[in-house]
Design a protein around this motif. Structure first.
Motif, PDB file in Angstrom:
ATOM      1  N   MET A 208     -18.221 -18.809  -9.941  1.00  0.00           N
ATOM      2  CA  MET A 208     -18.573 -18.160 -11.056  1.00  0.00           C
ATOM      3  C   MET A 208     -19.872 -17.919 -11.729  1.00  0.00           C
ATOM      4  N   PHE A 209     -20.720 -19.031 -11.284  1.00  0.00           N
ATOM      5  CA  PHE A 209     -22.233 -19.024 -11.588  1.00  0.00           C
ATOM      6  C   PHE A 209     -22.726 -17.965 -10.821  1.00  0.00           C
ATOM      7  N   HIS A 210     -22.542 -18.110  -9.264  1.00  0.00           N
ATOM      8  CA  HIS A 210     -22.987 -17.071  -8.298  1.00  0.00           C
ATOM      9  C   HIS A 210     -22.791 -15.644  -8.884  1.00  0.00           C
ATOM     10  N   ARG A 211     -21.499 -15.404  -9.268  1.00  0.00           N
ATOM     11  CA  ARG A 211     -21.121 -14.153  -9.619  1.00  0.00           C
ATOM     12  C   ARG A 211     -21.970 -13.597 -10.713  1.00  0.00           C
ATOM     13  N   GLU A 212     -22.789 -14.266 -11.474  1.00  0.00           N
ATOM     14  CA  GLU A 212     -23.425 -14.062 -12.437  1.00  0.00           C
ATOM     15  C   GLU A 212     -24.908 -14.331 -12.561  1.00  0.00           C
ATOM     16  N   GLY A 213     -25.289 -14.437 -11.061  1.00  0.00           N
ATOM     17  CA  GLY A 213     -26.561 -14.449 -10.790  1.00  0.00           C
ATOM     18  C   GLY A 213     -27.289 -15.633 -10.953  1.00  0.00           C
ATOM     19  N   ILE A 214     -26.525 -16.754 -11.002  1.00  0.00           N
ATOM     20  CA  ILE A 214     -27.141 -18.243 -11.333  1.00  0.00           C
ATOM     21  C   ILE A 214     -26.874 -18.842  -9.944  1.00  0.00           C
ATOM     22  N   LYS A 215     -28.082 -19.333  -9.180  1.00  0.00           N
ATOM     23  CA  LYS A 215     -27.938 -19.777  -7.853  1.00  0.00           C
ATOM     24  C   LYS A 215     -27.814 -21.190  -7.744  1.00  0.00           C
ATOM     25  N   VAL A 216     -26.488 -21.823  -7.966  1.00  0.00           N
ATOM     26  CA  VAL A 216     -26.492 -23.245  -7.898  1.00  0.00           C
ATOM     27  C   VAL A 216     -25.840 -23.530  -6.642  1.00  0.00           C
ATOM     28  N   LYS A 217     -26.073 -24.549  -5.898  1.00  0.00           N
ATOM     29  CA  LYS A 217     -25.843 -24.853  -4.465  1.00  0.00           C
ATOM     30  C   LYS A 217     -24.569 -25.715  -4.359  1.00  0.00           C
ATOM     31  N   SER A 218     -24.548 -26.634  -5.356  1.00  0.00           N
ATOM     32  CA  SER A 218     -23.487 -27.665  -5.397  1.00  0.00           C
ATOM     33  C   SER A 218     -23.471 -28.083  -6.657  1.00  0.00           C
ATOM     34  N   THR A 219     -22.304 -28.959  -6.910  1.00  0.00           N
ATOM     35  CA  THR A 219     -22.069 -29.586  -8.293  1.00  0.00           C
ATOM     36  C   THR A 219     -22.829 -30.832  -8.331  1.00  0.00           C
ATOM     37  N   PHE A 220     -23.956 -31.148  -7.687  1.00  0.00           N
ATOM     38  CA  PHE A 220     -24.603 -32.271  -7.422  1.00  0.00           C
ATOM     39  C   PHE A 220     -26.169 -31.953  -7.948  1.00  0.00           C
ATOM     40  N   ASP A 221     -26.177 -30.689  -8.002  1.00  0.00           N
ATOM     41  CA  ASP A 221     -27.441 -29.987  -8.453  1.00  0.00           C
ATOM     42  C   ASP A 221     -27.888 -30.503  -9.870  1.00  0.00           C
ATOM     43  N   LYS A 222     -29.221 -30.649 -10.060  1.00  0.00           N
ATOM     44  CA  LYS A 222     -29.712 -30.905 -11.340  1.00  0.00           C
ATOM     45  C   LYS A 222     -30.497 -29.587 -11.857  1.00  0.00           C
ATOM     46  N   GLU A 223     -30.501 -28.621 -11.122  1.00  0.00           N
ATOM     47  CA  GLU A 223     -31.338 -27.242 -11.605  1.00  0.00           C
ATOM     48  C   GLU A 223     -30.607 -26.256 -11.159  1.00  0.00           C
ATOM     49  N   PRO A 224     -30.257 -25.168 -11.687  1.00  0.00           N
ATOM     50  CA  PRO A 224     -30.799 -24.602 -12.909  1.00  0.00           C
ATOM     51  C   PRO A 224     -30.071 -25.261 -13.906  1.00  0.00           C
ATOM     52  N   VAL A 225     -28.603 -25.820 -13.366  1.00  0.00           N
ATOM     53  CA  VAL A 225     -27.722 -26.363 -14.407  1.00  0.00           C
ATOM     54  C   VAL A 225     -27.640 -27.989 -14.108  1.00  0.00           C
ATOM     55  N   ARG A 226     -28.022 -28.725 -15.082  1.00  0.00           N
ATOM     56  CA  ARG A 226     -27.907 -30.174 -14.763  1.00  0.00           C
ATOM     57  C   ARG A 226     -26.209 -30.581 -14.542  1.00  0.00           C
ATOM     58  N   PHE A 227     -25.994 -30.844 -13.437  1.00  0.00           N
ATOM     59  CA  PHE A 227     -24.401 -31.313 -13.197  1.00  0.00           C
ATOM     60  C   PHE A 227     -24.563 -32.860 -13.179  1.00  0.00           C
ATOM     61  N   ALA A 228     -23.517 -33.601 -13.762  1.00  0.00           N
ATOM     62  CA  ALA A 228     -23.386 -34.873 -13.793  1.00  0.00           C
ATOM     63  C   ALA A 228     -21.965 -35.202 -13.387  1.00  0.00           C
ATOM     64  N   PRO A 229     -21.539 -36.450 -12.882  1.00  0.00           N
ATOM     65  CA  PRO A 229     -20.287 -37.041 -13.043  1.00  0.00           C
ATOM     66  C   PRO A 229     -19.500 -37.032 -14.253  1.00  0.00           C
ATOM     67  N   HIS A 230     -18.188 -36.568 -13.806  1.00  0.00           N
ATOM     68  CA  HIS A 230     -17.154 -36.393 -15.051  1.00  0.00           C
ATOM     69  C   HIS A 230     -17.082 -37.949 -15.356  1.00  0.00           C
ATOM     70  N   THR A 231     -17.130 -38.318 -16.869  1.00  0.00           N
ATOM     71  CA  THR A 231     -16.762 -39.487 -17.584  1.00  0.00           C
ATOM     72  C   THR A 231     -15.434 -39.520 -18.028  1.00  0.00           C
TER      73      THR A 231
END
Length: 581
Positions: A157-180
């Motif tokens: 979904m992020f890629h389709r909107e032009g936001i190049k995240v590589k994995s859910t362990f990334d900290k940028e451009p989106v700060r992913f964090a483990p689910h609590t």
């Protein structure tokens, strides 16, 4: 007497054949009853309505009818479904469709047997007050996510909107964090968004008393399968008949569970569980209701799988760079023809064993009568089911036809204003193609012709009344302004929460031009295009009022053309008209 003997021999032969079949089935059924086959099913998570079909199949004896002794193993963090099957600790397991095909692309010999969730339930939720309405709104923000499952649709979904995240362990451009798994983190602002099952949203509304905003990959063209029953390739090859029977009983259980939700919910509450939080009946019923939109039991046959759709899911992983090829997809999906072959082999084996049996003729005749009755009943059930399905398809086709062929432009948006669909008339009027409009906000055709107060009043009507109707100026793709008659209606759910907005509009440019022409004809002479008496009277009235306010004088000059009749009489009206112009 010879014809009588011939008829007697024929009757004896028919009775013998019926007897062989009848006894074969009885012996086969007895073998199942005496020695049921033990089978283990590893669930994906704790007991909940998500696995209701398997509970129903076990509780109602559907597995027992197939000669199976089934153990349901509750899910836990340390019991990964794919490892339980590959390590021989379970014969079958449940996994998210995206995770299942990813493990297969990694070379693990897993086979999808039946898909229960036709759409992935994974979404991102946030507080509406945070203003998060689009994936780009999450840039630089914290997102809690399950980093070991269900992440491919979110990343795509992020890629389709032009936001190049590589994995859910990334900290940028989106700060992913483990689910609590603590919704207080979202409410308290320690996280801006978190992943969740869409089936959890009713419980979130009820327990936390707030309406979350959602980002659903499905709204961005990312359509993954959800919960899928699977086994290993080795087990399928060694036990094809067991797979047939287990699949058949499981799907029968799912049909029962979706039709008898209250009964199955009560049964789930009796199951022993390691879950710390206690389930309540209403939460299970809310989950069951939400599952309707992803199981689609009335539209799609439960268990149905499309190999082409699995391939499209695999291509998403290829686009994300998570796999290097699609070469491991051969024989990934279980083919229904395998069931027919297994049944054929079983009947042939029974025929060899029971070829010499000549007894129990009476039992065979009774069995045949019962079989005919069941066949008639099942035939009628299938006929009714096919009729209902055709009627549903006709209704869907009619709705789609009306949408496509309406002369009015139609726009459907989500509650956040993102365009979900438009019809051909929208493209004809605005100049924007369907592909250009999807995922955008209707502001793309905003003309800036109206003051902000106009739009404030429009939204107030939408919120208070549920609709707005009026005249508005918008802008085509080529920049041309045009007027339209617009009606916007809010589509709300049973709780009164707006889910969608539907806008119908018509281009009234010809009408406006016609009004302008009529107004010109009312105030100007057709021949000379000079102002007529009506306009003269209106302007004179205005001038007199202005002179009174300013305490000024007003003069009116009257010019008459003498001798004009003589011109008409001598040279004709055509010459007189040219002279007056």
């Amino acid at each position: 007497m010879e014809p009588i003997k011939s008829d007697t021999r024929k009757c004896s032969l028919h009775a013998l054949l019926y007897l062989v079949c009848a006894v074969g089935v009885l012996v086969h059924a007895s073998a199942y009853a005496v020695a049921p086959e033990k089978v283990r099913l590893q669930l994906k998570w704790y007991h909940q309505f998500q696995f209701s079909g398997y509970y129903a199949a076990l509780a109602k004896g559907f597995y027992r009818d197939e000669g199976l002794d089934v153990e349901l193993i509750e899910g836990a963090k340390e019991r990964l479904p794919e490892r339980m099957v590959l390590d021989g600790q379970a014969e079958f397991a449940i996994h998210d469709g995206g995770d299942l095909i990813y493990h297969r692309l990694q070379g693990e010999p897993l086979v999808a047997v039946a898909t229960i969730f036709q759409h992935s339930p994974y979404v991102l939720i946030s507080k509406k007050s945070s203003g998060i309405r689009h994936p780009s709104d999450l840039i630089g923000r914290t997102v809690l996510i399950t980093q070991n499952q269900g992440d491919a649709p979110i990343l795509s979904m992020f890629h389709r909107e032009g936001i190049k995240v590589k994995s859910t362990f990334d900290k940028e451009p989106v700060r992913f964090a483990p689910h609590t798994w603590n919704f207080d983190d979202l409410l308290a602002g320690r996280a801006d968004a978190m992943s969740a099952y869409i089936t959890e949203i009713p419980a979130i509304r009820r327990l936390y008393r707030f309406e979350p905003a959602t980002l659903n990959p499905l709204d961005y063209g990312i359509d993954f399968y959800g919960d899928t029953l699977f086994t290993s390739g080795a087990y399928l090859k060694a036990n094809p008949e067991t797979v047939v029977r287990f699949r058949r009983a499981s799907l029968r259980g799912w049909q029962y569970a979706m039709a008898n939700r209250g009964e199955v919910a009560d049964h789930i509450l009796t199951l022993a569980t390691t879950r710390k939080a206690k389930l309540d009946r209403q939460a299970l019923l809310d989950e069951a209701e939400a599952m309707n939109d992803i199981v689609l039991p009335t539209l799609v046959e439960i268990g149905n799988m499309n190999p082409g759709r699995w391939e499209q899911m695999a291509k998403v992983y290829l686009e994300l760079g998570m796999v290097s090829s699609l070469s491991n997809l051969s024989d990934f999906t279980y083919e229904a023809d395998a069931e027919k072959q297994a049944i054929y082999n079983r009947l042939r084996w029974l025929g060899f064993i029971l070829a010499g049996i000549t007894l129990m003729a009476i039992i065979s005749l009774v069995w045949l009568r019962m079989l005919r009755s069941q066949v008639r009943l099942r035939t009628q059930e299938l006929t009714d089911e096919i009729t209902e399905r055709k009627q549903a398809e006709e209704k869907l086709h009619l709705a789609a036809s009306v949408f496509s062929h309406a002369r009015e432009g139609i726009t459907i948006t989500g509650s956040d204003g993102t365009i979900i669909d438009v019809n051909e008339a929208f493209t004809r009027i605005t100049g924007y193609s369907r592909e250009e409009a999807l995922g955008k906000n209707p502001r793309i055709i905003k003309s800036n012709h109206h003051a902000p107060e106009f739009y404030t009043a429009l939204w107030n009507d939408l919120i208070e009344k549920g609709y707005w109707n009026g005249e508005i100026w918008n802008r085509r793709k080529n920049g041309e302004l045009y007027p339209e008659i617009l009606t916007i209606s809010a589509v709300r759910d049973e709780q009164g929460v707006t889910q969608y907005y539907v806008a119908l509009f018509s281009d009234i440019s010809p009408m406006k031009e016609h009004e302008r022409q009529l107004e010109h004809m009312a105030h100007y002479d057709v021949l000379t295009t000079l102002p007529n008496r009506v306009l003269l009277a209106d302007r004179l009235h205005q001038a007199m009022a202005q002179a009174q306010r300013r305490r000024q004088r007003l003069a009116v000059a009257y010019l008459d053309l003498d001798g004009f009749k003589a011109v008409n009489d001598k040279h004709g009206h055509k010459t007189g008209d040219q002279l007056s112009c």
